[in-house]
Design a protein around this motif. Structure first.
Motif, PDB file in Angstrom:
ATOM      1  N   LEU A  17      47.868  87.272  54.752  1.00 28.07           N
ATOM      2  CA  LEU A  17      48.778  86.782  53.672  1.00 28.07           C
ATOM      3  C   LEU A  17      49.499  85.700  54.525  1.00 28.07           C
ATOM      4  O   LEU A  17      49.683  85.699  55.768  1.00 28.07           O
ATOM      5  CB  LEU A  17      49.585  87.934  53.393  1.00 28.07           C
ATOM      6  N   ARG A  18      50.007  84.781  53.511  1.00 28.97           N
ATOM      7  CA  ARG A  18      50.917  83.569  53.696  1.00 28.97           C
ATOM      8  C   ARG A  18      52.091  83.811  53.086  1.00 28.97           C
ATOM      9  O   ARG A  18      52.122  83.740  51.862  1.00 28.97           O
ATOM     10  CB  ARG A  18      50.247  82.464  53.724  1.00 28.97           C
ATOM     11  N   LEU A  19      53.255  83.944  53.844  1.00 25.91           N
ATOM     12  CA  LEU A  19      54.566  83.999  53.137  1.00 25.91           C
ATOM     13  C   LEU A  19      55.065  82.560  53.074  1.00 25.91           C
ATOM     14  O   LEU A  19      54.888  81.871  54.101  1.00 25.91           O
ATOM     15  CB  LEU A  19      55.359  85.001  53.856  1.00 25.91           C
ATOM     16  N   SER A  20      55.878  82.321  51.798  1.00 21.89           N
ATOM     17  CA  SER A  20      56.465  81.121  51.975  1.00 21.89           C
ATOM     18  C   SER A  20      58.159  81.192  51.578  1.00 21.89           C
ATOM     19  O   SER A  20      58.488  82.286  50.838  1.00 21.89           O
ATOM     20  CB  SER A  20      55.979  80.039  50.788  1.00 21.89           C
ATOM     21  N   CYS A  21      58.956  80.451  51.944  1.00 23.28           N
ATOM     22  CA  CYS A  21      60.294  80.604  51.591  1.00 23.28           C
ATOM     23  C   CYS A  21      60.818  79.081  51.374  1.00 23.28           C
ATOM     24  O   CYS A  21      60.861  78.215  52.119  1.00 23.28           O
ATOM     25  CB  CYS A  21      61.004  80.893  53.092  1.00 23.28           C
ATOM     26  N   ALA A  22      61.015  78.814  49.976  1.00 24.96           N
ATOM     27  CA  ALA A  22      61.469  77.766  49.417  1.00 24.96           C
ATOM     28  C   ALA A  22      62.981  77.600  49.546  1.00 24.96           C
ATOM     29  O   ALA A  22      63.706  78.709  49.113  1.00 24.96           O
ATOM     30  CB  ALA A  22      60.999  77.352  48.287  1.00 24.96           C
TER      31      ALA A  22
END
Length: 116
Positions: A17-22
């Protein structure tokens, strides 16, 4: 100030999985950025950290060699690439931005569940 995580979900053991935090509302590039996680019944733990200059990263022993933290200062976004996921990686993952003592910001978290 806002930190919004995305990318969590249900994945089988061994998956990725690839998590992102904007981020918005602060000078992203000048903050130390981290990913934390908290599993049910356990304390929150540091998963990975990126210094404000982006040149140094640190990882929890349990994720070394499997997870990679990265940041795109132009897009104000923090990432966590998670490979070789294990059931014990199941937790709510949150991003954190910190500069000094007074500026310490958290996202709402995203659930990661590793199960067959």
């Amino acid at each position: 100030v806002q930190l919004v995580e995305s990318g969590g979900g249900l994945v089988q053991p061994g998956g990725s999985l690839r998590l992102s935090c904007a981020a918005s509302g602060f000078t992203f590039s000048s903050f130390e950025l981290s990913w934390y996680r908290q599993a049910p019944g356990k304390e929150r733990e540091l998963v990975a950290r990126s210094t404000s200059a982006g040149g140094t990263t640190n990882y929890a022993d349990s994720v070394k060699g499997r997870f990679t933290i990265s940041r795109d200062n132009a897009k104000n976004t923090l990432y966590l690439q998670m490979n070789g996921l294990k059931p014990e990686d199941t937790a709510v993952y949150s991003c954190n931005a910190r500069r000094g003592i007074l500026r310490n910001y958290w996202g709402q978290g995203t659930q990661v569940t590793v199960s067959s």
